[in-house]
Design a protein around this motif. Structure first.
Motif, mmCIF file in Angstrom:
data_model
loop_
_atom_site.group_PDB
_atom_site.id
_atom_site.type_symbol
_atom_site.label_atom_id
_atom_site.label_comp_id
_atom_site.label_asym_id
_atom_site.label_seq_id
_atom_site.Cartn_x
_atom_site.Cartn_y
_atom_site.Cartn_z
ATOM 1 N N GLY A 1 0.790 -1.224 0.000
ATOM 2 C CA GLY A 1 0.000 0.000 0.000
ATOM 3 C C GLY A 1 0.820 1.271 0.000
ATOM 4 O O GLY A 1 0.267 2.365 0.131
ATOM 5 N N HIS B 1 2.467 2.969 -2.327
ATOM 6 C CA HIS B 1 2.256 3.938 -3.399
ATOM 7 C C HIS B 1 1.075 4.862 -3.082
ATOM 8 O O HIS B 1 1.189 6.088 -3.145
ATOM 9 C CB HIS B 1 2.020 3.201 -4.722
ATOM 10 N N ASP B 2 -0.052 4.271 -2.734
ATOM 11 C CA ASP B 2 -1.235 5.088 -2.425
ATOM 12 C C ASP B 2 -1.038 5.898 -1.151
ATOM 13 O O ASP B 2 -1.511 7.043 -1.047
ATOM 14 C CB ASP B 2 -2.464 4.186 -2.293
ATOM 15 N N LEU B 3 -0.346 5.308 -0.186
ATOM 16 C CA LEU B 3 -0.091 6.029 1.060
ATOM 17 C C LEU B 3 0.759 7.258 0.809
ATOM 18 O O LEU B 3 0.478 8.345 1.325
ATOM 19 C CB LEU B 3 0.602 5.106 2.066
ATOM 20 N N ALA C 1 1.013 8.952 -1.919
ATOM 21 C CA ALA C 1 0.233 9.947 -2.646
ATOM 22 C C ALA C 1 -0.677 10.737 -1.700
ATOM 23 O O ALA C 1 -0.788 11.963 -1.800
ATOM 24 C CB ALA C 1 -0.595 9.268 -3.732
ATOM 25 N N SER C 2 -1.317 10.047 -0.765
ATOM 26 C CA SER C 2 -2.209 10.734 0.170
ATOM 27 C C SER C 2 -1.426 11.623 1.126
ATOM 28 O O SER C 2 -1.868 12.713 1.484
ATOM 29 C CB SER C 2 -3.055 9.721 0.943
ATOM 30 N N ARG D 1 -2.732 13.089 5.221
ATOM 31 C CA ARG D 1 -2.345 12.270 6.361
ATOM 32 C C ARG D 1 -1.412 13.055 7.266
ATOM 33 O O ARG D 1 -0.765 14.025 6.848
ATOM 34 C CB ARG D 1 -1.650 10.986 5.898
ATOM 35 N N CYS E 1 4.456 2.898 6.789
ATOM 36 C CA CYS E 1 4.455 1.660 6.034
ATOM 37 C C CYS E 1 5.125 0.595 6.898
ATOM 38 O O CYS E 1 6.264 0.785 7.355
ATOM 39 C CB CYS E 1 5.212 1.840 4.715
#
Length: 214
Positions: A188, A190-192, A194-195, A201, A206
């Protein structure tokens, strides 16, 4: 596995959980060192913090035990502002906020934040730049030019402060834990990222899965 220089490996005490150990780096170490640097000139008083990302939120928690309990903060992201206020900061944009501060921390790394930080610094005060970018563009308006003040550029923290930073975390563990707002496996990331880059956030982590034979 990732190879790192031995001097970059810091021992984590057994009473500090893995989810909180990363906070000892940029979230605690960077703002705490910036405040300690500023204390060579200003020892106490209200503090303005520009930016409520991980470093700015860490500054909210570190400032009080380091002599600056009256903390004001601003950030364009409403959820980050709310997080800072929940940690005890005040709204820098409120009508009753001071006009000038003896200590200002700029943590966002953008020109508008640096501009405001310099203008908010009181005569004889200290403006500490913690945020990073490739270039600075500042307009020297009257609010900057017509006063004597100090500018400090601080980067990360020296190893001699590591033990003191551990003490900061131990003394306020529950509130530091509030900054870790999500954890994801390696898949996860990549999406983390980006957010997090979008400012959605606070201090996500990670956490790769351990191999079965570890």
């Amino acid at each position: 596995y990732v190879a790192i220089p031995e001097q970059c490996a810091l021992a984590v005490p057994d009473d500090i959980p893995d989810t909180l150990a990363p906070l000892l780096l940029d979230t605690i170490g960077t703002p705490a060192h910036g405040i300690r640097l500023a204390r060579k000139i200003v020892q106490q008083g209200p503090i303005a913090i520009i930016g409520a990302g991980p470093i700015g939120l860490g500054a909210v928690l570190a400032a009080s035990p380091l002599g600056f309990p009256d903390r004001y903060i601003t950030d364009p992201k409403s959820h980050r502002r709310r997080a800072a206020l929940a940690l005890g900061a005040r709204d820098l944009d409120a009508a009753d906020a001071p006009r000038r501060f003896p200590l200002v921390l700029e943590t966002a790394g953008v020109n508008s934040a640096r501009q405001r930080a310099l203008e908010l610094t009181a005569p004889g005060g200290v403006c500490v730049f913690l945020g990073e970018s490739d270039r600075w563009e500042i307009e020297e308006v009257k609010a900057i030019r017509r006063k004597d003040f100090f500018i400090a550029r601080s980067f990360y923290f020296p190893l001699r402060e590591y033990a003191a930073n551990i003490d900061l975390l131990r003394a306020d563990r529950a509130r530091y834990a509030q900054l870790v707002d999500t954890t994801v496996p390696l898949e996860g990331l990549h999406d983390l990222f980006a957010s997090f880059a979008a400012g959605d956030r606070l201090k996500p982590q990670c956490v790769p899965h351990r191999a079965a034979d570890d």
